[in-house]
Design a protein around this motif. Sequence first.
Motif, PDB file in Angstrom:
ATOM      1  N   MET A   1       0.825  -1.198   0.000  1.00 37.77           N
ATOM      2  CA  MET A   1       0.000   0.000   0.000  1.00 37.77           C
ATOM      3  C   MET A   1       0.864   1.255   0.000  1.00 37.77           C
ATOM      4  N   ALA A   2       1.911   1.258   0.796  1.00 42.11           N
ATOM      5  CA  ALA A   2       2.784   2.428   0.887  1.00 42.11           C
ATOM      6  C   ALA A   2       3.674   2.574  -0.340  1.00 42.11           C
ATOM      7  N   GLY A   3       3.765   1.514  -1.137  1.00 41.24           N
ATOM      8  CA  GLY A   3       4.563   1.575  -2.353  1.00 41.24           C
ATOM      9  C   GLY A   3       6.054   1.560  -2.114  1.00 41.24           C
ATOM     10  N   THR A   4       6.468   1.155  -0.904  1.00 44.82           N
ATOM     11  CA  THR A   4       7.902   1.140  -0.628  1.00 44.82           C
ATOM     12  C   THR A   4       8.602   0.031  -1.389  1.00 44.82           C
ATOM     13  N   THR A   5       7.960  -1.118  -1.483  1.00 42.18           N
ATOM     14  CA  THR A   5       8.482  -2.263  -2.230  1.00 42.18           C
ATOM     15  C   THR A   5       7.297  -3.065  -2.713  1.00 42.18           C
ATOM     16  N   SER A   6       7.362  -3.560  -3.922  1.00 47.60           N
ATOM     17  CA  SER A   6       6.293  -4.416  -4.400  1.00 47.60           C
ATOM     18  C   SER A   6       6.473  -5.807  -3.801  1.00 47.60           C
ATOM     19  N   THR A   7       5.451  -6.250  -3.090  1.00 47.79           N
ATOM     20  CA  THR A   7       5.503  -7.561  -2.448  1.00 47.79           C
ATOM     21  C   THR A   7       4.730  -8.611  -3.220  1.00 47.79           C
ATOM     22  N   SER A   8       4.033  -8.203  -4.272  1.00 43.65           N
ATOM     23  CA  SER A   8       3.137  -9.134  -4.952  1.00 43.65           C
ATOM     24  C   SER A   8       3.849 -10.370  -5.480  1.00 43.65           C
ATOM     25  N   SER A   9       5.134 -10.252  -5.807  1.00 43.33           N
ATOM     26  CA  SER A   9       5.840 -11.396  -6.365  1.00 43.33           C
ATOM     27  C   SER A   9       6.122 -12.489  -5.344  1.00 43.33           C
ATOM     28  N   PHE A  10       6.221 -12.128  -4.068  1.00 47.16           N
ATOM     29  CA  PHE A  10       6.541 -13.153  -3.077  1.00 47.16           C
ATOM     30  C   PHE A  10       5.526 -13.265  -1.940  1.00 47.16           C
ATOM     31  N   ALA A  11       4.547 -12.380  -1.883  1.00 44.89           N
ATOM     32  CA  ALA A  11       3.572 -12.398  -0.783  1.00 44.89           C
ATOM     33  C   ALA A  11       2.833 -13.715  -0.717  1.00 44.89           C
ATOM     34  N   ALA A  12       2.342 -14.178  -1.846  1.00 51.52           N
ATOM     35  CA  ALA A  12       1.571 -15.422  -1.847  1.00 51.52           C
ATOM     36  C   ALA A  12       2.437 -16.589  -1.394  1.00 51.52           C
ATOM     37  N   ASP A  13       3.658 -16.681  -1.907  1.00 54.16           N
ATOM     38  CA  ASP A  13       4.543 -17.785  -1.516  1.00 54.16           C
ATOM     39  C   ASP A  13       4.818 -17.770  -0.014  1.00 54.16           C
ATOM     40  N   LEU A  14       5.136 -16.607   0.513  1.00 52.91           N
ATOM     41  CA  LEU A  14       5.448 -16.497   1.930  1.00 52.91           C
ATOM     42  C   LEU A  14       4.245 -16.877   2.795  1.00 52.91           C
ATOM     43  N   LEU A  15       3.088 -16.334   2.473  1.00 51.68           N
ATOM     44  CA  LEU A  15       1.906 -16.636   3.287  1.00 51.68           C
ATOM     45  C   LEU A  15       1.484 -18.099   3.153  1.00 51.68           C
ATOM     46  N   HIS A  16       1.593 -18.663   1.963  1.00 49.77           N
ATOM     47  CA  HIS A  16       1.266 -20.090   1.803  1.00 49.77           C
ATOM     48  C   HIS A  16       2.220 -20.969   2.615  1.00 49.77           C
ATOM     49  N   LYS A  17       3.490 -20.591   2.690  1.00 44.33           N
ATOM     50  CA  LYS A  17       4.442 -21.353   3.506  1.00 44.33           C
ATOM     51  C   LYS A  17       4.074 -21.272   4.986  1.00 44.33           C
ATOM     52  N   LEU A  18       3.675 -20.102   5.439  1.00 48.68           N
ATOM     53  CA  LEU A  18       3.258 -19.959   6.833  1.00 48.68           C
ATOM     54  C   LEU A  18       1.993 -20.783   7.107  1.00 48.68           C
ATOM     55  N   LEU A  19       1.062 -20.758   6.179  1.00 46.06           N
ATOM     56  CA  LEU A  19      -0.171 -21.546   6.359  1.00 46.06           C
ATOM     57  C   LEU A  19       0.128 -23.043   6.340  1.00 46.06           C
ATOM     58  N   ALA A  20       1.097 -23.440   5.536  1.00 43.73           N
ATOM     59  CA  ALA A  20       1.485 -24.863   5.507  1.00 43.73           C
ATOM     60  C   ALA A  20       2.019 -25.318   6.868  1.00 43.73           C
ATOM     61  N   CYS A  21       2.711 -24.417   7.570  1.00 44.95           N
ATOM     62  CA  CYS A  21       3.198 -24.752   8.905  1.00 44.95           C
ATOM     63  C   CYS A  21       2.026 -25.026   9.846  1.00 44.95           C
ATOM     64  N   ILE A  22       0.972 -24.261   9.725  1.00 48.19           N
ATOM     65  CA  ILE A  22      -0.215 -24.490  10.547  1.00 48.19           C
ATOM     66  C   ILE A  22      -0.834 -25.841  10.195  1.00 48.19           C
ATOM     67  N   ASP A  23      -0.929 -26.107   8.887  1.00 50.66           N
ATOM     68  CA  ASP A  23      -1.508 -27.381   8.443  1.00 50.66           C
ATOM     69  C   ASP A  23      -0.680 -28.547   8.945  1.00 50.66           C
ATOM     70  N   LYS A  24       0.642 -28.398   8.934  1.00 54.23           N
ATOM     71  CA  LYS A  24       1.524 -29.479   9.398  1.00 54.23           C
ATOM     72  C   LYS A  24       1.276 -29.759  10.885  1.00 54.23           C
ATOM     73  N   GLU A  25       1.144 -28.685  11.663  1.00 53.82           N
ATOM     74  CA  GLU A  25       0.891 -28.839  13.096  1.00 53.82           C
ATOM     75  C   GLU A  25      -0.468 -29.457  13.361  1.00 53.82           C
ATOM     76  N   LYS A  26      -1.440 -29.184  12.494  1.00 52.48           N
ATOM     77  CA  LYS A  26      -2.770 -29.781  12.628  1.00 52.48           C
ATOM     78  C   LYS A  26      -2.709 -31.274  12.466  1.00 52.48           C
ATOM     79  N   GLY A  27      -1.845 -31.699  11.549  1.00 54.97           N
ATOM     80  CA  GLY A  27      -1.725 -33.116  11.242  1.00 54.97           C
ATOM     81  C   GLY A  27      -0.967 -33.903  12.298  1.00 54.97           C
ATOM     82  N   ASP A  28      -0.184 -33.210  13.133  1.00 52.92           N
ATOM     83  CA  ASP A  28       0.623 -33.917  14.147  1.00 52.92           C
ATOM     84  C   ASP A  28      -0.231 -34.493  15.250  1.00 52.92           C
TER      85      ASP A  28
END
Length: 179
Positions: free
Chosen positions: A152-179
């Motif tokens: 939003m602030a336009g300091t750096t475009s995050t669109s190229s890696f935002a989805a990858d980063l957030l999906h990796k974080l969500l995968a950690c939650i999914d992994k813990e759910k499965g344990d």
Amino acid sequence: MKTQDKILNAAAELILEEGISNVTLEKIANRAEISKGGLLYHYRTKEALFQELNVAAIREFDEAIVRYLNEQPNGRGAYARAYALATIEDIQKGGTHRSSALISIFSDHPEIMEIWKEGYSRWQQQFDQDGLGWEEAAVIRYVSDGLWFNEMAGTTSTSSFAADLLHKLLACIDKEKGD
């Protein structure tokens, strides 16, 4: 596109291009390709238009969260997942051009921050009831918010890696759910 959306988009574009102090209702009407009377029919003052710009941003984000909640399985971390996916969607669709204008509005209209405080309080209550530990919830929440605000602030475009980063974080939650 609805007239109100045309008006909000025009206002956001002008705020970003000219700065909030240079934006007039006349300029907004011209950009939206409607008469000033047509604009005044929807928004009686510039302040009312700026307030709606903020309300609309929160409403659209809430709608995306609800849509993802309905599409995803319920349970532990469902809200965090929906919040992260709504953030990714907003960044990728370029919805932040409207949101970027909000920073300018805050500087001249600090009372509008109350709208955001209410939204963030509501979102935090949902995170608190999501079944995640506070650390997991905080990581998802603050990474999502940080990516969105950075875009939003336009300091750096995050669109190229935002989805990858957030999906990796969500995968950690999914992994813990499965344990």
